[in-house]
Design an enzyme around this catalytic site. Sequence first.
Site, PDB file in Angstrom:
ATOM      1  CD  GLU A  38      -3.287  -0.782  -0.312  1.00 10.82           C
ATOM      2  OE1 GLU A  38      -3.436   0.212  -0.472  1.00 10.82           O
ATOM      3  OE2 GLU A  38      -3.268  -1.716  -0.200  1.00 10.82           O
ATOM      4  CE1 TYR A  83       5.246  12.330  -4.678  1.00  7.95           C
ATOM      5  CE2 TYR A  83       5.718  10.446  -7.100  1.00  7.95           C
ATOM      6  CZ  TYR A  83       5.159  11.325  -6.198  1.00  7.95           C
ATOM      7  OH  TYR A  83       4.561  12.336  -7.232  1.00  7.95           O
ATOM      8  CE1 TYR A 121      -6.580   3.050  -0.363  1.00  7.74           C
ATOM      9  CE2 TYR A 121      -4.478   3.493   0.344  1.00  7.74           C
ATOM     10  CZ  TYR A 121      -4.960   2.306  -0.671  1.00  7.74           C
ATOM     11  OH  TYR A 121      -5.123   1.563  -1.511  1.00  7.74           O
ATOM     12  CG  ASP A 139      -7.301   4.553  -3.680  1.00  4.01           C
ATOM     13  OD1 ASP A 139      -8.755   4.855  -3.613  1.00  4.01           O
ATOM     14  OD2 ASP A 139      -6.738   4.091  -4.401  1.00  4.01           O
TER      15      ASP A 139
END
Length: 372
Positions: A38, A83, A121, A139
């Site tokens: 995830e 990220y 989320y 999401d």
Amino acid sequence: MSLFAYQFTKDLVDWYESEQRDLPWRRSRDPYRIWISEVMLQQTRVDTVIPYYENFLKKFPTLPALANAHEDEVLKAWEGLGYYSRARNLHGAVKEIAASYDGIVPNDPDKFRELKGVGPYTGGAVMSIAYDFKEPAVDGNVMRVLSRVLYITEDISKQKTRKQFEEHVREYLEMTEPSKFNQALMELGALICKPKKPDCNQCPVSKLCVAREKGVVEQLPIKAKKAKPKDQQVSCAVIVDENERVLIEQRPKEGLLAGLWQFPAVLGQADDLSSVLNDQYKLDLPLQKESDVFKHVFSHLKWEVSVYTGTITTEEEHQGVWVNKHEFQSYSFPVVYQKIAKHYLDGDSSSLLINVGRMLSISSLVLCVPNS
């Protein structure tokens, strides 16, 4: 229980059970493995994630293995996904679990959401898929599906709109298996109810979709436009010494690309770059500007990177971290470095590689980006 809610959940879950993709993280109910998937899947395509996911679990097959790893090892395994704060937050959270929960992901939604980097989320997804808690996992895919099916026209970037979606999902979770339902919503958004050209003829809930009935499917969801990324000019130095080593440095522990490695660079022009080399590394040498300019776009920034090269031929000890081409594999570099390194190492038109190779007989050069 409304007839609509019953029919919607039944049709969606029935479709999912027969049409779901065989993805590696769906072969286990291990919360650690589901959690990793995830986190990786946030802002990243499934096809891109699969090899990273499999490699990551080979390196860190259990939560304690990840908790005991050095941050540089974790960032190296994450290298290329982007990220990077996701990796650092994940690493920090599993360390906390190892220390406070005996290395077991807490079977409690509230405690799990208290961990570093776990938002609404991620918390809902892991708790519902691993433990079957009736927790919504909302999401972008879910908001797109529900905005169309239910004809929700509020801006989905607003927190109050997300809460509205979560309330609807909680209602549906009361009448079905949370693990299957949440994944079914995500799967429908990924495979059929796409942002552009949704395949409404193949949609299992098309007869219930208000937006389709109104003929406005592709006009939803409503989302405010993001600000245009800010342009930044980057000047970057590739410095090679007489021992066939290249100068690198580590970025600050906070901020953009935190903790990753780079080559000396500044936001600005050649004069600014020369000043940094002189002040920080006591290097006073001529720099040659290369013709190649590389662009890289982040969510809020757009870099235009100019490359400058230089060589050192004096037999003296230099300040900073100097590494040879074999040692590069031990350091974590962002995607932009990898792309430019590939260009210089593998391209036939690299005058930089040829010239420096003639002078110092090396064949390994890479590029950098600045602190910001």
